[in-house]
Write an enzyme that holds these catalytic residues in place. Sequence first.
Site, PDB file in Angstrom:
ATOM      1  N   PRO A   2      -0.718   4.539  -4.606  1.00  0.00           N
ATOM      2  CA  PRO A   2      -1.153   3.157  -4.633  1.00  0.00           C
ATOM      3  C   PRO A   2      -0.461   2.293  -3.593  1.00  0.00           C
ATOM      4  O   PRO A   2       0.744   2.055  -3.664  1.00  0.00           O
ATOM      5  CB  PRO A   2      -0.816   2.699  -6.059  1.00  0.00           C
ATOM      6  CG  PRO A   2       0.044   3.760  -6.643  1.00  0.00           C
ATOM      7  CD  PRO A   2       0.080   4.917  -5.739  1.00  0.00           C
ATOM      8  N   GLU A   3      -1.221   1.861  -2.619  1.00  0.00           N
ATOM      9  CA  GLU A   3      -0.779   0.808  -1.716  1.00  0.00           C
ATOM     10  C   GLU A   3      -1.660  -0.397  -2.065  1.00  0.00           C
ATOM     11  O   GLU A   3      -2.330  -0.394  -3.094  1.00  0.00           O
ATOM     12  CB  GLU A   3      -0.929   1.253  -0.250  1.00  0.00           C
ATOM     13  CG  GLU A   3      -0.054   2.481   0.055  1.00  0.00           C
ATOM     14  CD  GLU A   3      -0.112   2.947   1.502  1.00  0.00           C
ATOM     15  OE1 GLU A   3      -0.369   2.109   2.381  1.00  0.00           O
ATOM     16  OE2 GLU A   3       0.099   4.149   1.742  1.00  0.00           O
TER      17      GLU A   3
END
Length: 296
Positions: A2-3
């Site tokens: 997750p960015e």
Amino acid sequence: MPELPEVETVRRGLAARVAGRRVAGVQVHHPRAVRRHLPGPDDFAARLRGRVLADAHRRGKYLWLPLDDPPADAMIGHLGMSGQLLLPAPGTPPDPHLRVGLSFVDGAPPLWFVDQRTFGGLSVSTWDGTGVPEQIGHIAPDPLDKAFDDEQFVAALRRRRVAVKVALLDQGLISGVGNIYADEALWRAQLHGQRRSDLLTRPAVRRLVDHVRDVLTEAIDAGGTSFDALYVDVNGDSGWYERELHVYGREGEPCDRCGAPIRREPFANRSSFSCPRCQPRPRLPRASVGGRQPAR
DNA sequence: AAGCTCTCCTGATGGC
DNA sequence: TGCCATCAGGAGAGCT
């Protein structure tokens, strides 16, 4: 991984399906998942019980859900490397990596914080309803935020004397960018990540910011169409990765711009991917940046 | 004091 | 087959 785009996908799901619900119960299955809540798991649970989760906000890779009735404070979430916030349909089998579970008074699906590697976590932080909660005050605005000032960022980056990729990953300078999108933006800008931030021209940094913004925006659009509302595939085999990545994870494959085989190099205990022809290494090996000279 | 290294954690993978 | 090393990587503590 997750960015910003993956976290934004999660935020949209929470805003649509959790906002307005009143917490009935809180189960902390793994204390490490609430380690950022310094008063401990019992206090974490007590501060949420009976409160309404109102809306969902994001800065960079952090999420927060304001607590309402009465309005004060916020629940903060960070997905770390492998975290997921899920609303499991009735009958969903228990998840071995369930760390925290919230149930709601109206019998809606519970909210699960599932995190294999427990790099992420939840906490409750003071928040007065303006700006960001105290606990994430050190996180800079992300480039999709109105509060992000391009010229201020350009100046700040050029004041630093680090590899430009280090600057892109510094959440106190610009938030939301991780290893994957940093490499993708640098490829688009045709800059090697080891270029020194203080030696880049103003126009070059402005172009780089525009590429960062483009990469993040395109990824959000792709994430919105190819993922379920709340599920982000932490194994990285979503459609976006397959279709759109130009360098990350593509060692040896031809550059989409010039055909040269993509190279992989060690970078700060991880990897960087780049095109050897479009992104030549800086001539001087990082001058005073990066410390030790090779023994001789 | 900015810049750098180390550490937290689990599961997949590859070499021997 | 089984064991060990390596890698993935966000972020903050701690050191220089």
